[in-house]
Design a protein around this motif. Structure first.
Motif, PDB file in Angstrom:
ATOM      1  N   LYS A 177      18.879  -6.697  16.402  1.00 23.81           N
ATOM      2  CA  LYS A 177      18.595  -5.770  15.307  1.00 23.81           C
ATOM      3  C   LYS A 177      19.541  -4.576  15.318  1.00 23.81           C
ATOM      4  CE  LYS A 177      13.628  -6.832  15.303  1.00 23.81           C
ATOM      5  NZ  LYS A 177      12.277  -6.278  15.605  1.00 23.81           N
ATOM      6  N   LYS A 178      20.025  -4.215  16.504  1.00 23.54           N
ATOM      7  CA  LYS A 178      20.941  -3.075  16.617  1.00 23.54           C
ATOM      8  C   LYS A 178      22.402  -3.479  16.453  1.00 23.54           C
ATOM      9  CE  LYS A 178      17.719  -0.047  17.435  1.00 23.54           C
ATOM     10  NZ  LYS A 178      16.575  -0.918  17.144  1.00 23.54           N
ATOM     11  N   GLY A 179      22.643  -4.770  16.191  1.00 22.86           N
ATOM     12  CA  GLY A 179      24.010  -5.235  15.976  1.00 22.86           C
ATOM     13  C   GLY A 179      24.730  -5.702  17.210  1.00 22.86           C
ATOM     14  N   ALA A 180      24.025  -5.900  18.325  1.00 20.57           N
ATOM     15  CA  ALA A 180      24.662  -6.303  19.578  1.00 20.57           C
ATOM     16  C   ALA A 180      25.177  -7.740  19.496  1.00 20.57           C
ATOM     17  CB  ALA A 180      23.671  -6.173  20.737  1.00 20.57           C
ATOM     18  N   LYS A 181      26.203  -8.029  20.299  1.00 20.26           N
ATOM     19  CA  LYS A 181      26.701  -9.386  20.501  1.00 20.26           C
ATOM     20  C   LYS A 181      26.236  -9.838  21.885  1.00 20.26           C
ATOM     21  CE  LYS A 181      28.909  -9.090  16.629  1.00 20.26           C
ATOM     22  NZ  LYS A 181      28.433  -9.799  15.421  1.00 20.26           N
ATOM     23  N   ILE A 182      25.606 -11.007  21.938  1.00 15.16           N
ATOM     24  CA  ILE A 182      24.904 -11.431  23.150  1.00 15.16           C
ATOM     25  C   ILE A 182      25.408 -12.801  23.589  1.00 15.16           C
ATOM     26  CG2 ILE A 182      22.636 -12.040  24.107  1.00 15.16           C
ATOM     27  CD1 ILE A 182      21.426 -10.111  22.017  1.00 15.16           C
ATOM     28  N   PRO A 389      31.543  -4.693  22.217  1.00 12.91           N
ATOM     29  CA  PRO A 389      30.905  -4.878  23.530  1.00 12.91           C
ATOM     30  C   PRO A 389      30.000  -6.120  23.544  1.00 12.91           C
ATOM     31  CG  PRO A 389      30.728  -2.608  22.818  1.00 12.91           C
ATOM     32  CD  PRO A 389      31.236  -3.377  21.638  1.00 12.91           C
ATOM     33  N   VAL A 390      29.797  -6.659  24.724  1.00 14.54           N
ATOM     34  CA  VAL A 390      29.002  -7.875  24.913  1.00 14.54           C
ATOM     35  C   VAL A 390      27.903  -7.603  25.938  1.00 14.54           C
ATOM     36  CG1 VAL A 390      29.041 -10.280  25.692  1.00 14.54           C
ATOM     37  CG2 VAL A 390      30.952  -9.375  24.361  1.00 14.54           C
ATOM     38  N   VAL A 391      26.681  -8.070  25.613  1.00 14.96           N
ATOM     39  CA  VAL A 391      25.587  -8.021  26.576  1.00 14.96           C
ATOM     40  C   VAL A 391      25.426  -9.432  27.142  1.00 14.96           C
ATOM     41  CG1 VAL A 391      23.170  -7.464  27.001  1.00 14.96           C
ATOM     42  CG2 VAL A 391      24.458  -6.209  25.253  1.00 14.96           C
ATOM     43  N   LEU A 392      25.576  -9.561  28.444  1.00 11.51           N
ATOM     44  CA  LEU A 392      25.575 -10.858  29.116  1.00 11.51           C
ATOM     45  C   LEU A 392      24.242 -11.062  29.844  1.00 11.51           C
ATOM     46  CD1 LEU A 392      27.270 -13.369  29.925  1.00 11.51           C
ATOM     47  CD2 LEU A 392      28.055 -12.064  31.897  1.00 11.51           C
ATOM     48  N   PHE A 393      23.415 -11.985  29.347  1.00 11.90           N
ATOM     49  CA  PHE A 393      22.156 -12.340  29.989  1.00 11.90           C
ATOM     50  C   PHE A 393      22.415 -13.495  30.961  1.00 11.90           C
ATOM     51  CE2 PHE A 393      20.597  -9.903  26.556  1.00 11.90           C
ATOM     52  CZ  PHE A 393      19.256  -9.610  26.755  1.00 11.90           C
TER      53      PHE A 393
END
Length: 608
Positions: A177-182, A389-393
């Protein structure tokens, strides 16, 4: 509402209060006391409202004696016994000028304790651009996390079945929802159903990248053979660590292939490495003919390969066999899959179907590529760049980043680098594990924010305590008592440690437990799959079966010569009819291979 008094052990950090035993006060609720604090900027005493949180709560009989009353005493006087409710309260501070300040003086003994007003608690956790993941366990109050806290990395830790994957999916929803790339590292394909349910959240793109041909995915992840190193290829192929000659044969073939690529200017893959080793098996004359095809400078590794082939043909043959087995997986290729083709709003790396060595290598390769692409963007270097930026799970992080003393993995180095340097370049880590004691402490300690759910194992509790400077002993003691879906959140992602109940999710995932009573009672999937093949000449995909399993059967319907089923999907009804041997779905159309049709086939055993 007044609920008690301060009675003992009052310090600027905590105090003991006796509470009204008739009032329903809960653990982790918030209280307030009137307090006088000295303000050095004004040079005077000021009246403040000191806020605190109940971190320990118990009841005792009031007795002057040290020993508790015996059973026969209680039996006779149970209705007349005096009961006290004792609470240990952690002092949070007082709000002054919009900031939370810490008191320098302890509150007075005998001061009245009040239940904190809703507005006071809201002020404690008020954030802009928040990630709203749940509500307080003690009150019906929404809690939103600080988006910027993600930059300091996050660890999600819980025992199996406590809700860690549920929380991860909720966090993914909020970040999208905040526009992050995951990017999600998914060892078992649990996050794959997100792709088919992403429309519920909004117009986002979700891609599934598979590693095994036989599993669900939009695109196959390929690793360029020469983008790696020969040791990693040998590990992925399953060559034993002590098989030095076999590994040496792979190294020589790889080294020659690298020279050929440089000389010929074209990519080469495992087929070429196998060709080199197969030619070596045929003898020096055949090998010389192969060498003459390419203008390769320098004698190495041709001479060494000739010597090895003449002295130890078994090692060369074994290396050939291992590479053939590795080639069947389809992961290694002449070129790596371009990152630009893989990445959407959320990209799920489905690692199901391959062994741990291959999973380890894929994770190492992918994480390094993402990190380097961000470094190039930040430093304006040549090559492919990631502009956001990338959020890596990383699900089941203990597989990929175990303690160095336990075993070594290739992905550890990549994840360790992201943990220590990722925040500078916009690669943020979310570590997920049910065994924190089996995750490298250096990596988990870099995750300054933590989401801790129910943990029972003492070793894992100790690992959590050592990795978190903010987790008070009282919270640690209460970890086994957390309900499923409850979590303690602490670190830069929240202003104060908080206990929440995770909200309902919108997206689907495949990590829930199997309900055995239903599963063993009847198995309709075999008949449904057989009928599906009759209509569509192919097997139904796992993601389609998962989507069908979430539909509800309202009733079977028969009208004239037609047989049908009425389904419920979310809040809408969908009819599926079988007319003249063709399925007709009211939502998807005529003859479409959709999950509604598959669900109907599970109910309609005989179609006429």
């Amino acid at each position: 509402m007044m609920i008690g008094y301060i009675v003992a052990a009052s310090t600027p950090f905590e105090f003991i209060a006796t509470l009204d035993p008739e009032k329903p006060i809960s653990l982790y609720d918030y209280v307030a006391v009137d307090h006088v604090e000295y303000d050095p900027s004004r040079g005077e005493l000021i009246n403040v409202r000191l806020l605190g949180q109940i971190v320990k709560l118990y009841r005792d009989p009031y007795s002057a004696k040290r020993d508790l009353p015996l059973y026969n005493v209680i039996r006779d006087v149970s209705n007349n016994i005096l009961e006290v409710q004792i609470a240990k309260v952690k002092v949070l501070g007082y709000v002054e000028g919009g900031e939370l300040r810490q008191p320098k003086h302890p509150p007075r003994i005998g001061t009245s304790v009040y239940l904190a007003e809703r507005e006071d608690v809201e002020e404690l956790f008020k954030v802009e651009h928040g990630l709203c993941v749940g509500r307080l366990t003690s009150r019906d109050l929404e809690i939103c996390l600080d988006l910027n806290g993600i930059k300091r990395h996050l660890a999600i830790i819980a025992a199996t079945g406590s809700g860690k994957t549920w929380f991860s999916v909720v966090l993914i929803e909020e970040l999208l929802k905040k526009g992050a790339k995951i990017v999600v590292i998914d060892p078992h394909g649990e996050y794959v159903p997100i792709r088919d349910s992403i429309y519920r959240l909004g117009p986002y793109t979700a891609k599934v990248i598979k590693v095994s041909e036989h599993h669900v995915g939009d695109l196959m992840y390929k690793i360029g053979v020469l983008d790696s190193d020969p040791e990693a290829i040998a590990n992925a192929a399953g060559v034993p660590p002590g098989a030095k000659k076999i590994r040496y044969a792979i190294y020589l073939a790889w080294s020659y292939a690298k020279k050929v690529r440089k000389a010929a200017g074209r990519p080469v893959g495992l087929s070429f490495l196998r060709k080199v080793l197969y030619t070596a098996m045929r003898g020096e004359t055949a090998l010389n003919k192969l060498f003459q095809q390419y203008k390769v400078e320098g004698d190495f590794p041709m001479t060494d390969l000739k010597h090895l082939a003449s002295r130890d043909r078994h090692a060369v043959f074994s290396a050939l066999t291992y590479l053939k087995r590795l080639q069947r997986l389809g992961v290694f290729a002449p070129r790596s899959t371009p990152l630009s083709k893989m990445l959407g709003d959320i990209t799920i790396i489905n690692l199901a179907g391959v062994n741990e060595e291959v999973q380890d290598y894929v994770v190492s390769h992918l994480v390094n590529r993402i990190f380097q692409a961000r470094v190039r963007h930040v430093r304006s270097l040549k090559g492919f760049q990631l502009p956001w930026p990338v959020v890596l799970f990383v699900e089941e992080a203990h597989r990929f980043a175990p303690p160095k003393t336990l075993r070594k993995t290739k992905s550890y180095e990549a994840l360790s680098r992201v943990a220590s340097e990722g925040r500078k370049f916009g690669v943020y880590l979310v570590i997920i594990s049910q065994r924190p004691s089996k995750v490298d402490p250096d990596i988990i300690s870099q995750c300054q924010s933590q989401v801790i759910m129910r943990i029972i194992n003492p070793k894992d509790q100790e690992a959590v305590r050592e990795s978190s400077e903010l987790l008070a002993q009282e919270f640690l003691e209460n970890l086994p008592g957390l309900d499923v879906g409850e979590a303690i959140i602490l670190g830069p992602i929240v202003k104060l440690p908080v206990v929440i109940r995770v909200r309902d999710r919108v997206l689907e995932y495949g990590g829930s437990d199997i309900y055995l009573a239903t599963t063993w009672k009847v198995d309709k999937t075999a008949d449904a799959s057989r009928l599906w093949r009759r209509y569509f000449n192919s097997a139904p995909s796992p993601s389609l079966i998962l989507s069908a399993a979430r539909l509800k059967i309202l009733r079977k319907i028969r009208e004239g010569g037609r047989v049908g089923v009425k389904l419920l999907e979310d809040n809408r009804e969908v009819d599926v009819w079988f007319e003249n041997g063709v399925p007709v779905c009211s939502a998807c159309g005529v003859g479409k291979p959709c999950h509604h049709v598959y669900k109907a086939l599970e109910e309609v055993v005989e179609v006429r």
